[in-house]
Design an enzyme around this catalytic site. Structure first.
Site, PDB file in Angstrom:
ATOM      1  N   HIS A 283     -29.093  21.297 -21.837  1.00 39.94           N
ATOM      2  CA  HIS A 283     -29.601  20.903 -20.242  1.00 39.94           C
ATOM      3  C   HIS A 283     -30.304  21.529 -19.473  1.00 39.94           C
ATOM      4  CE1 HIS A 283     -26.621  17.552 -21.279  1.00 39.94           C
ATOM      5  NE2 HIS A 283     -25.656  18.672 -21.728  1.00 39.94           N
ATOM      6  N   ARG A 284     -30.868  22.843 -19.678  1.00 45.63           N
ATOM      7  CA  ARG A 284     -31.424  23.670 -18.930  1.00 45.63           C
ATOM      8  C   ARG A 284     -32.910  22.946 -18.502  1.00 45.63           C
ATOM      9  NH1 ARG A 284     -29.726  28.820 -21.942  1.00 45.63           N
ATOM     10  NH2 ARG A 284     -28.482  29.889 -20.366  1.00 45.63           N
TER      11      ARG A 284
END
Length: 364
Positions: A283-284
């Site tokens: 999810h970065r």
């Protein structure tokens, strides 16, 4: 007698490399983007661009006698000493100074980076004495790591942790010291000399791939400007001072506007759709795209995010996070990116129409 210090080459005088300059300016406006890694062959102005960026950053107000350059008006960003003094009613001595550029050599030790505790002093005097390192010096500044791929992985981990958390903690023999460490992280590397591990690569907010200029006119401009600079640095810098001032003002205005830029649920949906369609792990990437997109909107003078902001952000934040085969180079498919954003635009339009329809029903 002070030694002669040659003026830094102006940022606005750099020829070409628009994506490199864009990524650096975005991080200057918003360090929360997570820094930038510049990958490219030697002789492509990587170091020149980073050092020039530091001169665009505004003056900052600091607590004069604080080794961490604490801001006097932000209690949550102060070290424990400054916070205690302020809460006790002490008047802090203030000073203004340029934003620091700190360069981390490849040969640096862990103690040089994070600081060290004087254990002998602690044992003899019963007091802990912390010797600040480069992370203390660079708080609220710009940390430049040339050849970051040659730096020990353990040190890269420490750097990225501090950049993400905004705090540096040193623990030795049961003694622990923490201090603020918020900075813009810029790394440069030549891929021919080795790659960063994917786990480390993923933690840089943005990655830019650059190469030598292919246009004859641009290459001639590089030669001419460099020769003019070498012949008379002061006159050359003066000639570009107006451009530099305008860019500094643009960065300052964007920093001021940034807190007002809103991220809508539709923006989040568009970014999530991009990550899924392009096969991005974790999810970065989503967070980096949104942070970059809102910063781009602020630079454009807007308080809402457009799909074009998301496109620009995706071009900088996605390629190094996409799945790839070992030794294979990953390039962002611009057509696929456009298709996904067009789909997101249709979803956004549909959502707006449904909202408008519900509002009409309420009025009726």
């Amino acid at each position: 007698m002070q030694p002669y210090i040659r003026p830094t080459y102006p940022f606005s005088a750099l020829v070409g490399q628009p994506r490199l300059k864009q990524a650096l300016v975005l991080n200057a406006v918003n360090p929360r983007i997570g820094g930038v890694l510049i990958r490219g062959e030697k002789g492509t102005a990587k170091s020149t661009a980073v050092r020039a960026l530091a001169h665009l950053l505004p003056l900052i107000t600091v607590v004069a006698d604080c080794p961490y350059s604490c801001p006097p008006d932000q209690l949550d960003r102060m070290c424990s000493s400054c916070r205690s003094r302020l809460q006790a009613g002490e008047d802090l001595l203030l000073a203004q100074r340029p934003t620091r550029l700190v360069e981390l050599p490849v040969s640096a030790s862990e103690d040089r980076l994070v600081g060290s505790l004087d254990l002998e002093h602690a044992l003899v005097e019963g007091q802990r004495r912390f010797e600040p390192g480069l992370l203390a010096q660079v708080n609220r500044g710009l940390l430049y790591v040339d050849e970051v791929n040659l730096l020990d992985d353990h040190l890269v981990d420490i750097l990225l942790d501090a950049a993400a958390m905004g705090i540096n903690t040193v623990e030795r023999e049961g003694i622990s010291v923490s201090h603020p460490a918020r900075f813009i992280l810029v790394g440069t590397m030549n891929p021919e000399e080795g790659e960063l591990r994917p786990q480390l690569l993923d933690r840089f907010g943005l990655v830019v791939e650059i190469g030598g200029l292919k246009n004859v006119r641009e290459r001639v401009d590089v030669i001419q400007r460099r020769m003019e600079y070498d012949a008379d640095p002061e006159q050359f810098v003066q000639r570009w001072s107006s451009n530099e001032h305008n860019l500094t003002e643009e960065i300052a205005a964007a920093k001021k506007l940034l807190p007002q830029v809103q991220i809508s649920e539709q923006d989040m949906a568009a970014v999530a759709m991009l990550s899924l369609e392009l096969g991005v792990d974790g999810h970065r990437a989503d967070l980096a795209i949104l942070e970059t997109a809102r910063t781009h909107a602020a630079l454009e003078g807007r308080t809402t995010i457009s799909l074009e902001d998301i496109r620009v952000a995706a071009q900088l934040a996605l390629p190094h996070r996409m799945r790839r085969q070992p030794f294979a180079e990953v390039r962002l498919d611009e057509q696929q990116l456009s298709d996904v954003l067009n789909k997101a635009a249709q979803e956004r339009q549909r959502g707006n129409e449904e909202t408008a329809g519900r509002d009409e029903l309420k009025k009726a």
